[in-house]
Scaffold this motif. Structure first.
Motif, PDB file in Angstrom:
ATOM      1  N   ILE A 116       0.839  -1.204   0.000  1.00  0.00           N
ATOM      2  CA  ILE A 116       0.000   0.000   0.000  1.00  0.00           C
ATOM      3  C   ILE A 116       0.868   1.245   0.000  1.00  0.00           C
ATOM      4  CG2 ILE A 116      -1.588   1.356   1.416  1.00  0.00           C
ATOM      5  CD1 ILE A 116      -2.955  -1.233   2.218  1.00  0.00           C
ATOM      6  N   PHE A 117       1.925   1.265   0.789  1.00  0.00           N
ATOM      7  CA  PHE A 117       2.821   2.418   0.783  1.00  0.00           C
ATOM      8  C   PHE A 117       3.520   2.579  -0.568  1.00  0.00           C
ATOM      9  CE2 PHE A 117       2.498   2.206   5.415  1.00  0.00           C
ATOM     10  CZ  PHE A 117       2.517   3.547   5.752  1.00  0.00           C
ATOM     11  N   LEU A 118       3.627   1.481  -1.328  1.00  0.00           N
ATOM     12  CA  LEU A 118       4.312   1.549  -2.612  1.00  0.00           C
ATOM     13  C   LEU A 118       3.360   1.857  -3.765  1.00  0.00           C
ATOM     14  CD1 LEU A 118       7.068   1.096  -4.030  1.00  0.00           C
ATOM     15  CD2 LEU A 118       6.373  -1.280  -4.345  1.00  0.00           C
ATOM     16  N   GLN A 119       2.139   1.246  -3.773  1.00  0.00           N
ATOM     17  CA  GLN A 119       1.248   1.348  -4.930  1.00  0.00           C
ATOM     18  C   GLN A 119      -0.058   2.074  -4.650  1.00  0.00           C
ATOM     19  OE1 GLN A 119       0.638  -2.616  -6.409  1.00  0.00           O
ATOM     20  NE2 GLN A 119       2.806  -2.929  -6.901  1.00  0.00           N
ATOM     21  N   GLY A 120      -0.453   2.218  -3.399  1.00  0.00           N
ATOM     22  CA  GLY A 120      -1.697   2.905  -3.114  1.00  0.00           C
ATOM     23  C   GLY A 120      -2.789   1.960  -2.642  1.00  0.00           C
TER      24      GLY A 120
ATOM     25  N   ALA B 161      -7.696  -8.953  -2.302  1.00  0.00           N
ATOM     26  CA  ALA B 161      -8.993  -9.631  -2.175  1.00  0.00           C
ATOM     27  C   ALA B 161      -9.264 -10.521  -3.382  1.00  0.00           C
ATOM     28  CB  ALA B 161     -10.100  -8.598  -2.010  1.00  0.00           C
ATOM     29  N   LEU B 162      -8.975  -9.997  -4.578  1.00  0.00           N
ATOM     30  CA  LEU B 162      -9.202 -10.783  -5.791  1.00  0.00           C
ATOM     31  C   LEU B 162      -8.290 -12.010  -5.833  1.00  0.00           C
ATOM     32  CD1 LEU B 162     -10.727 -10.848  -8.514  1.00  0.00           C
ATOM     33  CD2 LEU B 162      -8.810  -9.567  -9.495  1.00  0.00           C
ATOM     34  N   SER B 163      -7.048 -11.851  -5.423  1.00  0.00           N
ATOM     35  CA  SER B 163      -6.120 -12.980  -5.425  1.00  0.00           C
ATOM     36  C   SER B 163      -6.522 -14.039  -4.399  1.00  0.00           C
ATOM     37  CB  SER B 163      -4.709 -12.477  -5.140  1.00  0.00           C
ATOM     38  OG  SER B 163      -3.799 -13.542  -5.063  1.00  0.00           O
ATOM     39  N   LEU B 164      -6.953 -13.612  -3.217  1.00  0.00           N
ATOM     40  CA  LEU B 164      -7.370 -14.566  -2.188  1.00  0.00           C
ATOM     41  C   LEU B 164      -8.573 -15.388  -2.642  1.00  0.00           C
ATOM     42  CD1 LEU B 164      -7.046 -12.384   1.049  1.00  0.00           C
ATOM     43  CD2 LEU B 164      -5.651 -14.354   0.445  1.00  0.00           C
TER      44      LEU B 164
ATOM     45  N   GLU C 224       2.612 -16.106   0.370  1.00  0.00           N
ATOM     46  CA  GLU C 224       3.652 -15.588  -0.514  1.00  0.00           C
ATOM     47  C   GLU C 224       3.199 -15.612  -1.971  1.00  0.00           C
ATOM     48  OE1 GLU C 224       6.926 -13.673  -1.496  1.00  0.00           O
ATOM     49  OE2 GLU C 224       6.265 -14.126   0.549  1.00  0.00           O
ATOM     50  N   LYS C 225       2.436 -16.641  -2.343  1.00  0.00           N
ATOM     51  CA  LYS C 225       1.899 -16.703  -3.700  1.00  0.00           C
ATOM     52  C   LYS C 225       0.934 -15.541  -3.952  1.00  0.00           C
ATOM     53  CE  LYS C 225      -0.593 -19.818  -6.809  1.00  0.00           C
ATOM     54  NZ  LYS C 225      -1.291 -21.144  -6.941  1.00  0.00           N
TER      55      LYS C 225
ATOM     56  N   GLN D  39       1.328 -12.499  -6.772  1.00  0.00           N
ATOM     57  CA  GLN D  39       0.277 -12.191  -7.738  1.00  0.00           C
ATOM     58  C   GLN D  39      -0.112 -10.724  -7.704  1.00  0.00           C
ATOM     59  OE1 GLN D  39      -2.979 -14.847  -6.972  1.00  0.00           O
ATOM     60  NE2 GLN D  39      -1.923 -16.660  -7.790  1.00  0.00           N
ATOM     61  N   VAL D  40      -0.077 -10.123  -6.519  1.00  0.00           N
ATOM     62  CA  VAL D  40      -0.433  -8.712  -6.399  1.00  0.00           C
ATOM     63  C   VAL D  40       0.563  -7.848  -7.165  1.00  0.00           C
ATOM     64  CG1 VAL D  40      -0.586  -6.802  -4.754  1.00  0.00           C
ATOM     65  CG2 VAL D  40      -1.675  -8.971  -4.238  1.00  0.00           C
ATOM     66  N   PHE D  41       1.840  -8.178  -7.120  1.00  0.00           N
ATOM     67  CA  PHE D  41       2.838  -7.394  -7.831  1.00  0.00           C
ATOM     68  C   PHE D  41       2.682  -7.510  -9.349  1.00  0.00           C
ATOM     69  CE2 PHE D  41       5.104  -7.371  -3.775  1.00  0.00           C
ATOM     70  CZ  PHE D  41       5.610  -6.079  -3.768  1.00  0.00           C
ATOM     71  N   GLU D  42       2.121  -8.630  -9.802  1.00  0.00           N
ATOM     72  CA  GLU D  42       1.987  -8.848 -11.241  1.00  0.00           C
ATOM     73  C   GLU D  42       0.676  -8.315 -11.806  1.00  0.00           C
ATOM     74  OE1 GLU D  42       2.378 -13.013 -11.604  1.00  0.00           O
ATOM     75  OE2 GLU D  42       4.498 -13.068 -11.005  1.00  0.00           O
TER      76      GLU D  42
END
Length: 764
Positions: free
Chosen positions: A586-590, A598-601, A635-636, A640-643
């Motif tokens: 959040i501090f990096l991307q907002g 939430a979508l990844s989970l 970790e997975k 996924q969030v970074f991608e």
């Protein structure tokens, strides 16, 4: 002691009272309704004092009972039959044995006290037993009873040390009533747990012998001796010789088995030992040698200490200087100890705060990279490459540097967005906010116990963690009057407080709320939260259609399970290690990171969710089972969030929500009042959105102006560089011409030197 420990001690003491007394004190305290534990302790102490004062008024001392019991015994002694003689004798023997045992135990338990108290307590036990015997039997003792009495009294005289100081009191038994009479020095004393009322007897007089025999000096000694058996025999032989000369009976001291065990293990004090300690007992008479429990006398063991020489002014000055230096050193040591204690407390609090399991353990190389970045001089004014920042955060964030890294990421955001949004809070200092009062105090206090109840830093009721969290939430409620306090803010502030100090956590909370835009979802109308729920549903529809259809089939909307995720940023249900990684992103991307997580989970657990066939089991799985995912799954999810990039979709879904809302209002068959209410609500929401858009437009205009100014500066610098380039080219051409001329002249000079017939040039 603090109030809790004091309350515990008072409760232990109250158990010694009777049930009626305990109930009375409890009822009186509850009537007054004390505000806190300190007030309750004061009330209990005051009621105990009143209770003991009332008891003291009706308390009768043993010395007062003795006189009345003796008179009663004389009056009715002749009425008892002679058959009770044997019974009274047995009672007397049992009481004498019991009082003897109690006196010996009291002597051993009070070995470090002054000898006078031991003498009085030992002799008084006999008086107590004798007075109780007179009151029980109510008859004059017979001849055998008097013999038993004299035997018990002699035993107590052997144990007591006051009888050993003089032989007059032993040889004249007729003087005992005079010494024990209340007219001569009797001091009343209340009965306590460890002492019975003591009769303050007059000190025995010194033995007055013939003028040729010098009186010995009276010195205080303990009743317990530590000499060896051989030394004891020598002492007894010397004492026999002295007493034969003075024609006085010798009294040897007998030790109980407890005292003998004690004497085998007792180590004499070094300060009391001297080589002449047992050399001569002629001056001591029948006094025992000194005990190891005896305090050192100021006058020395066998005589006055010689006076010290008077010091000179120089020596006194040196002593004074040494004393001052020692005092200064002590003060410095105290300050250093306080600093050390404060640092130890800080380290302990830091350990308590960071007591959670990290899902991405940082390698040494990653930690070294972060330390290098944080130690960069002037980092708050240097823009770092975003790709490098993404890769660094993706590899992991060291737990003990996480708070500093969050502050660094906030600095980078301000450098990349120099024009903040228009709706910024007042720049009120944190300490000034703490001095004010807030109307949200009750709501904040209620949620303190619900925020991370199992974490050691927040588990203590009104402990250091809860007090710091209260201060942050109170200050923010005063700073942002529109939001005030909303449930969920305590978890966000709690996560920040675990990784940094109180004031720093408050500043980071302001950054997340105003710069990252989290405050919109905490507004009282909650319209932004509704938009977020619609956006999440649309993301599920586009990315996981089968999961969306399964949830819609059982009428499960995102507000049933996802509202706490957004309001607490996953902190209320998920492990702290996972939540800390979410805050890193959040501090990096907002704030769009919350949608990605939430979508990844939901997508990663889609097969398990599809297995459940009713509303209760699906919601229970998402709320209870889903947060307890393993480290590998966490970790997975983070990778996924970074991608994932969903920023454009979120903007489109927000516009779509407003269009659908307008269409619904126009097509719904409602009454005029209902339509007016909906239109007013819609109008107010649109006004807020317009204000937000105006803010964004102003920010964009500011950025455009700054970019235009930057372009103008670049153009002017470009023109200057072009002019400098032209000047340099002209200079270069001139220098080339000069080089060519010099080369020609050098060629001509070489040709003339080769052919001397050629005429020389007339000029230079």
């Amino acid at each position: 002691m603090n109030s809790s420990k004091t309350k515990l001690e008072l409760q232990k003491h109250l158990t010694t009272l009777t049930n009626q007394e305990q109930a009375t004190i409890f009822e009186e305290v509850q009537k007054l309704r004390p505000r806190n534990e300190q007030r309750e302790n004061e009330l209990i102490v005051s009621f105990l004092r009143c209770l003991y004062e009332e008891k003291q008024k009706v308390h009768i001392h043993i010395g007062e009972i003795k006189q009345t019991s003796q008179v009663a015994a004389e009056n009715i002694g002749s009425e008892l039959p002679s058959s009770a003689t044997r019974f009274r004798l047995d009672m007397l023997k049992n009481k004498a044995k019991r009082s003897l045992t109690e006196s010996l135990e009291s002597i051993l338990s009070r070995g470090n006290k002054a000898r006078g108290l031991q003498e009085h307590s030992a002799s008084l036990d006999l008086d107590n037993s004798m007075s109780s015997m007179f009151s029980n039997t109510s008859k004059e003792p017979s001849g055998c009873e008097k013999e038993a009495l004299s035997t018990s009294e002699s035993c107590f005289r052997l144990l007591g040390s006051s009888d050993d100081l003089s032989s007059d009191s032993e040889s004249q038994p007729t003087e005992e009533p005079a010494l024990l009479s209340p007219k001569q020095g009797f001091r009343r004393r209340a009965n306590t747990l460890s002492h019975v009322p003591v009769e303050c007897q007059e000190p025995p007089q010194l033995v007055r012998g013939s003028p040729g025999v010098s009186q010995r000096k009276l010195v205080r000694y303990h009743s317990v001796s530590t000499e060896t058996p051989r030394e004891r025999k020598d002492f007894e032989s010397k004492a026999d010789h002295i007493n034969d000369a003075n024609r006085t009976p010798v009294k040897t001291r007998r030790h109980s088995w407890r005292q003998q065990i004690f004497l085998r293990v007792a180590t004499p004090q070094k300060a009391c030992e001297s080589p002449k300690r047992y050399e001569d007992y002629s001056e001591l008479g029948d006094l025992p040698p000194r005990s190891p429990l005896e305090p050192v006398c100021e006058d020395g063991p066998f005589g006055p200490v010689p006076e010290e020489k008077k010091r000179t002014s120089r020596e006194l000055r040196e002593l004074w200087q040494k004393a001052i230096l020692q005092q200064i050193l002590l003060l410095r040591m105290e300050k250093e100890n306080q600093k050390l204690q404060a640092s130890e407390n800080d380290l302990l609090n830091k350990r308590l705060k960071l007591d959670y399991e990290e899902i991405t353990p940082c390698l040494k190389e990653v930690t070294t990279v972060w330390e290098k970045i944080l130690s960069t001089p002037g980092r708050s004014k240097i823009k770092f490459d975003m790709e490098k920042m993404h890769s660094a955060v993706g590899q992991g964030v060291p737990r003990h540097h996480r708070g500093e890294i969050w502050k660094f990421l906030a600095e980078q955001y301000h450098l990349k967005h120099p024009f903040p949004c228009k709706q910024q809070p007042k720049d009120t200092p944190y300490k000034e906010l703490l001095k004010q009062l807030t109307s949200q105090q009750h709501a904040i206090l209620i949620d303190l116990g619900r925020t991370f109840p199992t974490h050691p830093y927040y588990s203590a009721q009104l402990g250091a963690g809860q007090l710091s969290l209260y201060n942050i939430l109170k200050a923010y409620s005063l700073l942002d009057q529109e939001v005030g306090y909303c449930q969920g803010l305590s978890f966000v502030a709690g996560i920040l407080l675990l990784h940094m100090g109180e004031e720093e956590a408050f500043n980071m909370l302001k950054f997340l709320m105003f710069d990252m835009g989290l405050r919109k979802q905490y507004r009282p109308d909650m319209i932004i939260l509704q938009i977020q729920m619609y956006q999440l549903s649309r993301l599920l529809h586009d990315y996981h259609r089968d999961l969306y259809n399964h949830l819609e089939e059982h009428e499960i909307g995102p507000s049933l399970y996802a509202a706490p995720w957004f309001l607490t940023v996953f902190a209320s249900q998920f492990p702290l290690g996972f939540v800390a990684r979410v805050f890193d992103m959040i501090f990096l991307q907002g704030s769009e990171v919350i949608f990605k997580v939430a979508l990844s989970l939901l997508g990663s657990h889609k097969p398990l969710i599809l297995q459940h066939e009713n509303l209760e089991t699906i919601v229970d799985f998402i709320k209870s089972t889903l947060p307890n995912l393993g480290l590998v799954q966490m970790e997975k999810t983070i990778s996924q969030v970074f991608e994932t990039d969903i920023s454009k979709q979120l903007q489109a879904y927000e516009v779509e929500y407003h269009v659908l809302q307008e269409e619904l209002i126009d097509s719904s068959p409602l009454s005029d009042n209902q339509r007016m209410d909906k239109l007013e609500k819609t109008n107010s929401s649109l006004r807020k959105q317009n204000l937000d858009l105006l803010e964004q437009l102003q920010v964009a205009n500011g950025r455009i102006q700054s970019l235009e100014a930057t372009v103008e500066k670049l153009l002017t610098s470009e023109n200057k560089l072009k002019q400098a380039t032209l000047a340099l080219e002209l200079e270069r051409s001139a220098l080339l011409q000069t080089v060519e001329q010099l080369q020609r002249q050098m060629a001509e000079l070489g040709s003339r030197e080769a052919d001397p017939t050629l005429p020389k040039p007339s000029g230079d």
